[in-house]
Scaffold this active site. Structure first.
Site, mmCIF file in Angstrom:
data_model
loop_
_atom_site.group_PDB
_atom_site.id
_atom_site.type_symbol
_atom_site.label_atom_id
_atom_site.label_comp_id
_atom_site.label_asym_id
_atom_site.label_seq_id
_atom_site.Cartn_x
_atom_site.Cartn_y
_atom_site.Cartn_z
ATOM 1 N N ASN A 89 0.876 -1.267 0.034
ATOM 2 C CA ASN A 89 -0.085 0.062 -0.088
ATOM 3 C C ASN A 89 0.761 1.279 0.075
ATOM 4 O O ASN A 89 1.806 1.317 0.780
ATOM 5 C CB ASN A 89 -0.751 0.223 1.105
ATOM 6 C CG ASN A 89 -1.946 0.995 1.117
ATOM 7 O OD1 ASN A 89 -2.940 1.102 0.699
ATOM 8 N ND2 ASN A 89 -1.788 2.010 1.918
ATOM 9 N N GLU A 90 0.681 2.059 -0.922
ATOM 10 C CA GLU A 90 1.422 3.449 -1.010
ATOM 11 C C GLU A 90 3.053 3.222 -0.540
ATOM 12 O O GLU A 90 3.373 3.833 0.414
ATOM 13 C CB GLU A 90 0.696 4.569 -0.115
ATOM 14 C CG GLU A 90 -0.582 4.862 -0.922
ATOM 15 C CD GLU A 90 -0.986 6.288 0.089
ATOM 16 O OE1 GLU A 90 -0.750 6.337 1.156
ATOM 17 O OE2 GLU A 90 -2.213 6.798 -0.625
ATOM 18 N N GLU A 112 -7.879 5.114 -4.225
ATOM 19 C CA GLU A 112 -8.428 5.609 -3.118
ATOM 20 C C GLU A 112 -8.986 7.105 -3.664
ATOM 21 O O GLU A 112 -8.142 7.890 -4.013
ATOM 22 C CB GLU A 112 -7.620 5.847 -2.065
ATOM 23 C CG GLU A 112 -6.982 4.584 -1.529
ATOM 24 C CD GLU A 112 -6.302 4.436 -0.364
ATOM 25 O OE1 GLU A 112 -5.603 5.623 0.416
ATOM 26 O OE2 GLU A 112 -5.488 3.571 -0.036
ATOM 27 N N GLN A 120 -9.814 8.156 12.611
ATOM 28 C CA GLN A 120 -11.333 8.040 12.913
ATOM 29 C C GLN A 120 -11.610 9.523 12.487
ATOM 30 O O GLN A 120 -12.743 9.817 11.986
ATOM 31 C CB GLN A 120 -11.481 8.105 14.662
ATOM 32 C CG GLN A 120 -11.321 6.822 15.004
ATOM 33 C CD GLN A 120 -11.226 6.947 16.382
ATOM 34 O OE1 GLN A 120 -12.112 7.217 17.407
ATOM 35 N NE2 GLN A 120 -9.872 6.479 17.010
#
Ligand code: GAL
Length: 673
Positions: A141-142, A316, A365
């Site tokens: 990922n990335e 994304e 979050q």
């Protein structure tokens, strides 16, 4: 053109998955990416594999008519693995190892980590081979996120020495190539060469450049390990990776040689705040904070299309507010849909949103999603569903391809960024000066590597192509000679591939064809005067100035201020059937526009009208998207095409699609709107 979403089944109770997946399908989503950080759930203890939960999630996705995109989970080695092999951790230049507790804490060159990666990938690939619901994979990922391409541990030191030995054969050749007579830096053996740790003054530029090349190559090799294992298990799968915007340390062209296509992660309001060529956050205003900059996002779309050599993916896409720094305004209504269409217009075949649902724990979050953390739809969901339905109403389209190329050269960027000579000398910003100017005229621009076939383009722009080896110089000269329009800009062809000034003045091997040489250069702080005349008008420039000594070339621009007053600034020369132009200043918008228009005219390409600020026309396979990033409406005259989506009045933060070419479309700020 389709949509997707990133989902983390491991974050939600099993009984919620059904409802989530059902609602994804209802929103028109066709791809669900999963598992990029789930190593500890796949292997909670060494050698104890638990893939069944993921297999259930994949089945659910398949049962709802969607495809799964799985990820190798290597961005987050679990605690037991880090404890067992503490040497897998990356080290900072001062030797501080990265701790467990976030992500990307591993070293690409650790033999132990490569072995462990191979083990989990083999098991995982084996478990899902032949599963028809799995369309393909994302590796890791990335790569490089959080400043992790460049590591300074002992494994990297040995691997760097091997890389140097393979590159130079003998240490004398290395000493010679780097120029180590400077400051007593000659080595007597490869074993003496370290990775560049802390030093009192700056490092030797060629040592840094080679270290940066080596670090990027290390990721390429590590990615290849993933791609090879996945393909061995099932050669029907696609393999991709999610790159990042305006990213410096990793050569995306090199990585993508082992991939089927490139994907990237697009967070427009984050990238706009980070780009040095947009106003500082406190001066940016609502347009930028709530809608982003179309050319910051657009240039990255064009880059990853070039990297892919065709359609690319957004793995994304921003789905709402983000935990961006320093600020995180909510996007305006309409932006999720507009960003989705903008990506598709540039050649994205899939736009996948990050993430399905805001997470209730952990570091993110505060990062928005298509759904709120209570499961209710958030602001972006309906817009995402609208975009998916609209994609269904449009025909299948090939990726855009332009007649103008901008060359991207990571080696030149690494060299320039290690010797900026001005705090604001940023490579991507310099490229974007030209990209913006073309886009303001509705021109499709391809961003391609220096190994591209230049003859496919009527015009090639080489912005700050700083390092030019002889064979590249020959190809560029031959391109102009054969009828191409070649535009070189400041600091181009100044050095050879070893980051050394050449025997002759810049642009070195292209100076004869240009009929001029760069005699002086300076960087200019914002308080200094920076005026230049070009074809009878006076313009401003920024950051960097050079003055040229013509020798057969025609002076088309002159300095009008400072120490360079009266000296040539822009030179053009006919060469064979084409031209070379050298622009010895970093132009502000007005001058960039004039230069680009002249280039398009010489290349016999259509010159569109200058578009209103923040409105862009993007042509994909005969269809043109009118994307309005403004807050107010604009009206369009569709030329020979007709409006197939939207209306001739395009409201603020909205779009229209015309089935005709961009250069025929007229756009006006809508007085009635
Ligand atoms: C991306 C990353 C995701 C998530 C997202 C929001 O950079 O790939 O895993 O962290 O940003 O923070």
């Amino acid at each position: 053109m389709q949509t997707g979403v990133c989902y983390f089944p491991e974050h939600w109770p099993r009984e919620r998955w059904e409802a989530d997946v059902e609602r994804m399908a209802e929103a028109g989503i066709e791809y669900v990416r999963m598992s990029e950080f789930a190593w500890n759930r796949m292997e909670p203890e060494p050698g104890e594999y638990e893939f069944e939960w993921l297999a259930e999630a994949v089945d659910l996705v398949g049962e709802h008519g969607m495809n799964a995109v799985l990820c190798t989970p290597t961005a987050t080695p679990p605690k037991w693995l880090v404890d067992e092999y503490p040497g897998i951790r990356q080290e900072r230049p001062d030797g501080t190892p990265l701790e467990f507790g976030s992500r990307r804490h591993y070293c690409f060159n650790s033999p132990e980590y490569r072995r462990e990666s191979r083990r989990i990938i083999e098991r995982l690939a084996d478990r899902f081979a032949g599963n028809e619901a799995v369309a393909g994979w994302q590796t890791d990922n990335e790569f490089g996120c959080h400043d992790t391409v460049r590591c300074y541990c002992d494994d990297c030191t040995s691997a760097f020495r091997t890389w140097l030995r393979e590159t130079y054969d003998s240490v004398d050749a290395l000493n010679d190539a780097w120029g180590n007579a400077f400051w007593s830096q000659e080595y007597t053996g490869f074993a003496e060469v370290d990775v560049p740790g802390p030093t009192p003054a700056e490092h030797h530029p060629t040592r840094l450049l080679d270290y940066h090349r080596f670090a990027s190559d290390s990721v390429v090799e590590y990615n290849r390990l993933h791609a090879d294992l996945l393909r061995e298990a099932d050669d029907e799968w696609f393999v991709t990776h999610n790159f990042m915007g305006d990213f410096e340390p990793l050569d995306a062209f090199d990585v993508t040689e082992d991939l089927d296509f490139a994907a990237w992660d697009s967070y427009p309001t984050l990238h706009t705040q980070q780009a040095p060529d947009t106003p500082a956050p406190e001066d940016a205003g609502a347009d930028l904070h709530r809608a982003g900059d179309p050319d910051v996002t657009g240039m990255n779309h064009a880059l990853y299309r070039g990297v892919s050599g065709g359609p690319f993916w957004i793995m994304e896409n921003q789905a709402g507010d983000i935990r961006a720094f320093p600020y995180s305004a909510e996007p305006d209504d309409g932006m999720i849909r507009l960003w989705t269409h903008q990506a598709a217009a540039h050649g994205a075949d899939v736009v996948s949103y990050f993430r399905w649902r805001r997470c209730q724990f952990g570091q993110e979050q505060y990062w928005g999603a298509l759904n709120n953390y209570d499961g209710s739809p958030d602001r972006g969901l309906e817009e995402a569903a609208d975009a998916a339905a609209e994609f269904d109403s449009l025909p299948d389209l090939d990726a855009p391809s332009g007649d103008v190329a901008i060359l991207v050269d990571y080696d030149s960027m690494w060299a320039l960024h290690s010797e900026r000579h001005a705090p604001d000398f940023d490579y991507w910003s310099h490229l974007r000066t030209y990209y913006r100017a073309f886009r303001r005229r509705g021109t499709t621009v391809d961003l391609v590597s220096t190994s591209a076939d230049f003859d496919e383009y009527a015009a090639v722009v080489a912005p700050s192509l700083h390092l030019v080896a002889d064979d590249l110089a020959d190809r560029l000269a031959a391109y102009a000679e054969g009828g191409g329009e070649l535009l070189l800009t400041v600091r181009s062809a100044t050095k050879d591939e070893n980051h050394r000034l050449r025997d002759e003045l810049a642009p070195g091997p292209l100076a004869d064809a240009l009929g001029a040489r760069v005699e002086q250069h300076e960087s200019l702080s914002p308080g200094l005067e920076t005026r230049v005349s070009y074809e009878g008008e006076t313009y401003d420039y920024r950051t960097w100035a050079e003055w040229l000594r013509p020798d057969g070339g025609t002076v088309v621009g002159r300095h009008e201020s400072g120490a360079a007053d009266g000296e040539p600034a822009i030179v053009r020369n006919a060469s064979g059937d084409g031209h070379l132009t050298y622009v010895g200043v970093w132009p502000e918008d007005g001058l960039a526009d004039a230069i680009v228009v002249a280039l398009l005219e010489r290349a016999a390409l259509p010159v569109g009208e200058r578009l209103p600020d923040r409105v862009r026309l993007t042509e994909r396979d005969g269809h043109t998207w009118v994307t309005n990033f403004r807050a107010d409406a604009v009206s369009i005259d569709p030329g020979s095409g007709s409006v197939v989506l939207g209306d001739e009045s395009v409201p603020g933060r909205d779009l229209a699609v015309v089935d005709g070419p961009a250069h025929e479309i007229g756009v006006g700020v809508d007085v009635d709107g």
